[in-house]
Design a protein around this motif. Structure first.
Motif, PDB file in Angstrom:
ATOM      1  N   PRO A  89       5.608   7.639   1.900  1.00  0.00           N
ATOM      2  CA  PRO A  89       5.312   7.249   0.327  1.00  0.00           C
ATOM      3  C   PRO A  89       7.174   7.931  -0.306  1.00  0.00           C
ATOM      4  O   PRO A  89       6.267   8.414  -1.391  1.00  0.00           O
ATOM      5  N   SER A 125       4.199   3.734  -4.268  1.00  0.00           N
ATOM      6  CA  SER A 125       3.832   4.984  -4.465  1.00  0.00           C
ATOM      7  C   SER A 125       3.423   5.877  -5.206  1.00  0.00           C
ATOM      8  O   SER A 125       2.762   5.829  -5.539  1.00  0.00           O
ATOM      9  N   ASN A 154      -1.903   2.680  -0.985  1.00  0.00           N
ATOM     10  CA  ASN A 154      -2.493   4.236  -0.557  1.00  0.00           C
ATOM     11  C   ASN A 154      -3.618   4.916  -1.752  1.00  0.00           C
ATOM     12  O   ASN A 154      -2.137   5.024  -2.747  1.00  0.00           O
ATOM     13  N   HIS A 215      -3.969  -4.060  -1.390  1.00  0.00           N
ATOM     14  CA  HIS A 215      -2.686  -4.240  -0.168  1.00  0.00           C
ATOM     15  C   HIS A 215      -2.002  -5.625   0.614  1.00  0.00           C
ATOM     16  O   HIS A 215      -2.346  -7.672   0.275  1.00  0.00           O
ATOM     17  N   LEU A 216      -0.694  -6.078   0.214  1.00  0.00           N
ATOM     18  CA  LEU A 216       0.459  -6.952   0.008  1.00  0.00           C
ATOM     19  C   LEU A 216      -0.093  -7.606   1.320  1.00  0.00           C
ATOM     20  O   LEU A 216       0.394  -8.717   1.673  1.00  0.00           O
ATOM     21  N   ASN A 232      11.903  -0.674  -0.307  1.00  0.00           N
ATOM     22  CA  ASN A 232      11.400   0.007   0.509  1.00  0.00           C
ATOM     23  C   ASN A 232      10.503  -0.021   1.138  1.00  0.00           C
ATOM     24  O   ASN A 232       9.186   0.977   1.383  1.00  0.00           O
ATOM     25  N   VAL A 233       9.289  -1.087   0.914  1.00  0.00           N
ATOM     26  CA  VAL A 233       7.941  -1.548   1.969  1.00  0.00           C
ATOM     27  C   VAL A 233       8.036  -2.232   2.473  1.00  0.00           C
ATOM     28  O   VAL A 233       7.905  -1.945   3.820  1.00  0.00           O
ATOM     29  N   TYR A 236       9.257  -2.290   6.726  1.00  0.00           N
ATOM     30  CA  TYR A 236       8.169  -1.910   7.840  1.00  0.00           C
ATOM     31  C   TYR A 236       7.359  -2.539   8.419  1.00  0.00           C
ATOM     32  O   TYR A 236       6.555  -2.255   9.604  1.00  0.00           O
TER      33      TYR A 236
HETATM   34  C1  LIG Z   1       8.702   4.210   1.158  1.00  0.00           C
HETATM   35  S1  LIG Z   1       7.700   4.137  -0.709  1.00  0.00           S
HETATM   36  C2  LIG Z   1       8.237   2.874  -1.418  1.00  0.00           C
HETATM   37  C3  LIG Z   1       8.363   3.328  -2.832  1.00  0.00           C
HETATM   38  C4  LIG Z   1       9.468   2.755  -3.889  1.00  0.00           C
HETATM   39  N1  LIG Z   1       8.573   1.136  -4.382  1.00  0.00           N
HETATM   40  C5  LIG Z   1      10.169   2.925  -4.308  1.00  0.00           C
HETATM   41  O1  LIG Z   1      11.215   2.319  -3.537  1.00  0.00           O
HETATM   42  O2  LIG Z   1      10.769   4.090  -3.714  1.00  0.00           O
HETATM   43  C6  LIG Z   1       6.486   2.085   0.693  1.00  0.00           C
HETATM   44  C7  LIG Z   1       5.336   2.243  -0.107  1.00  0.00           C
HETATM   45  O3  LIG Z   1       5.174   0.507  -0.147  1.00  0.00           O
HETATM   46  C8  LIG Z   1       3.360   0.903   0.574  1.00  0.00           C
HETATM   47  N2  LIG Z   1       3.232  -0.184   1.456  1.00  0.00           N
HETATM   48  C9  LIG Z   1       3.202  -0.317   2.878  1.00  0.00           C
HETATM   49  N3  LIG Z   1       2.407  -0.841   2.764  1.00  0.00           N
HETATM   50  C10 LIG Z   1       2.081  -1.517   2.072  1.00  0.00           C
HETATM   51  C11 LIG Z   1       0.834  -3.220   1.675  1.00  0.00           C
HETATM   52  N4  LIG Z   1       1.112  -3.395   2.967  1.00  0.00           N
HETATM   53  N5  LIG Z   1       0.556  -2.944   1.037  1.00  0.00           N
HETATM   54  C12 LIG Z   1       0.520  -2.087  -0.524  1.00  0.00           C
HETATM   55  N6  LIG Z   1       1.603  -1.078  -0.117  1.00  0.00           N
HETATM   56  C13 LIG Z   1       1.584  -0.814   1.000  1.00  0.00           C
HETATM   57  C14 LIG Z   1       3.553   1.698   0.858  1.00  0.00           C
HETATM   58  O4  LIG Z   1       1.834   3.135   0.930  1.00  0.00           O
HETATM   59  C15 LIG Z   1       4.528   3.361   0.281  1.00  0.00           C
HETATM   60  O5  LIG Z   1       3.739   3.578  -0.915  1.00  0.00           O
END
Ligand SMILES: C[S@@+](CC[C@H](N)C(=O)[O-])C[C@H]1O[C@@H](n2cnc3c(N)ncnc32)[C@H](O)[C@@H]1O
Length: 290
Positions: A89, A125, A154, A215-216, A232-233, A236
């Motif tokens: 996060p 986040s 989260n 949940h994406l 930034n999601v 990963y």
């Molecule tokens: C690195 S943070 C990015 C936050 C913000 N968007 C930024 O760029 O500053 C990634 C966020 O994506 C969320 N995330 C990851 N996989 C996800 C999913 N499958 N569904 C929803 N949220 C997700 C995580 O919980 C985290 O809070």
């Protein structure tokens, strides 16, 4: 002949391979997380997933991935701790300030005539990105016509986002970011310091925000938006999940809607690339055109 035909020896060889067994352990753990709690990490990029799972094994003072799996299946709190580790996060106000400058100069003028503006922050986040956007909209006179939908999987991050709290030490960096993003006022107008020495963002900004878990990887589209930030999601995710989420985002955007990705992300090499045109390639801003 019989054994070869069945691939029996092959299976045995693979079974002796440590990496293969470790992969099976990880897959079983992810399957358990999905089937018991609905958290779907099955299509996350493997190397960082593996690293973070091992990190959690040590943090939980266990000796193996299977032991972690055993704990997760019966202990929701342990499962939530793993979600925390896997969800990364990390965020900040006006993260990559030039993208917010580009949003101010190139995106907001294009949506300013809309009677109601809907923006989705997918993977918000702890909310700093949403508060940054609300400040931009406020300064451009658009906030009272806007709804900012902020979602994340989260729950702990979402709770913090709803509270709109931050820490005083971060304000210096955030002020610099705000000014680089073309901020028009003094950044300190947007927060106050509480008696406990924390920072609380102006509750007026929060009036236009709706926070929800989403949940994406598993949930569907829930509205039609004029702007979607998913920053930034997807870095990963593996290619399969990335394509699926891009389709979800595409389906959730209005015609001429705007997509904003993170600085290391791109629409290229995705199945929807031909459906967008670049608004600002450098800042990863795209418009849905077909
Ligand atoms: C690195 S943070 C990015 C936050 C913000 N968007 C930024 O760029 O500053 C990634 C966020 O994506 C969320 N995330 C990851 N996989 C996800 C999913 N499958 N569904 C929803 N949220 C997700 C995580 O919980 C985290 O809070």
């Amino acid at each position: 002949m019989f054994e070869e035909g069945f691939g029996f020896n092959q299976t045995l060889d693979r079974g002796q391979d440590h990496e293969y067994r470790e992969q099976v352990e990880i897959e079983l753990l992810l399957e358990g997380m999905f089937r018991v709690y609905g958290f779907d990490f099955r299509d996350y990029a493997f190397p960082s997933l593996r690293r973070r799972i091992w990190h959690q094994v040590y943090k939980e003072q266990l000796g193996s991935i299977s032991a972690l799996q055993g704990r997760l299946l019966y202990d929701r709190e342990a499962a939530e701790r793993l979600v925390e580790t896997l969800s990364i996060p990390v965020t900040e106000m006006f993260r990559d300030p030039t993208v917010f400058k580009a949003i101010r100069e190139k995106v907001l003028p294009a949506i300013r005539e809309l009677p109601a503006i809907r923006i989705w922050h997918a993977g918000c986040s702890t909310g700093e990105e949403v508060y940054s956007m609300a400040i931009l909209l406020e300064e451009e006179g658009l906030l009272d016509r806007s709804r900012l939908y902020a979602t994340d999987m989260n729950l702990a991050s979402l709770k913090q986002a709803r509270e709109g709290l931050s820490s005083l030490e971060k304000m210096k960096q955030y002020t610099t970011n705000y000014l680089q993003a073309g901020g028009k006022r003094s950044f300190s107008e947007y927060y106050k310091v509480t008696q406990e020495g924390k920072v609380e963002f102006d509750p007026r900004l929060r009036r236009y925000m709706l926070f929800s878990d989403h949940h994406l990887a598993t949930d569907k589209s829930f509205n039609e938006f004029h702007v979607i930030l998913c920053r930034n999601v997807m870095i990963y995710f593996n290619d399969v999940l990335r394509d699926r989420v891009h389709q979800l985002i595409y389906d959730s955007l209005a015609q001429d809607g705007i997509l904003v990705l993170g600085s290391k992300e791109s629409i290229h090499y995705t199945a929807v690339r031909s459906r967008y045109e670049e608004v600002d390639a450098q800042e990863r801003i795209y418009r849905k055109v077909r």
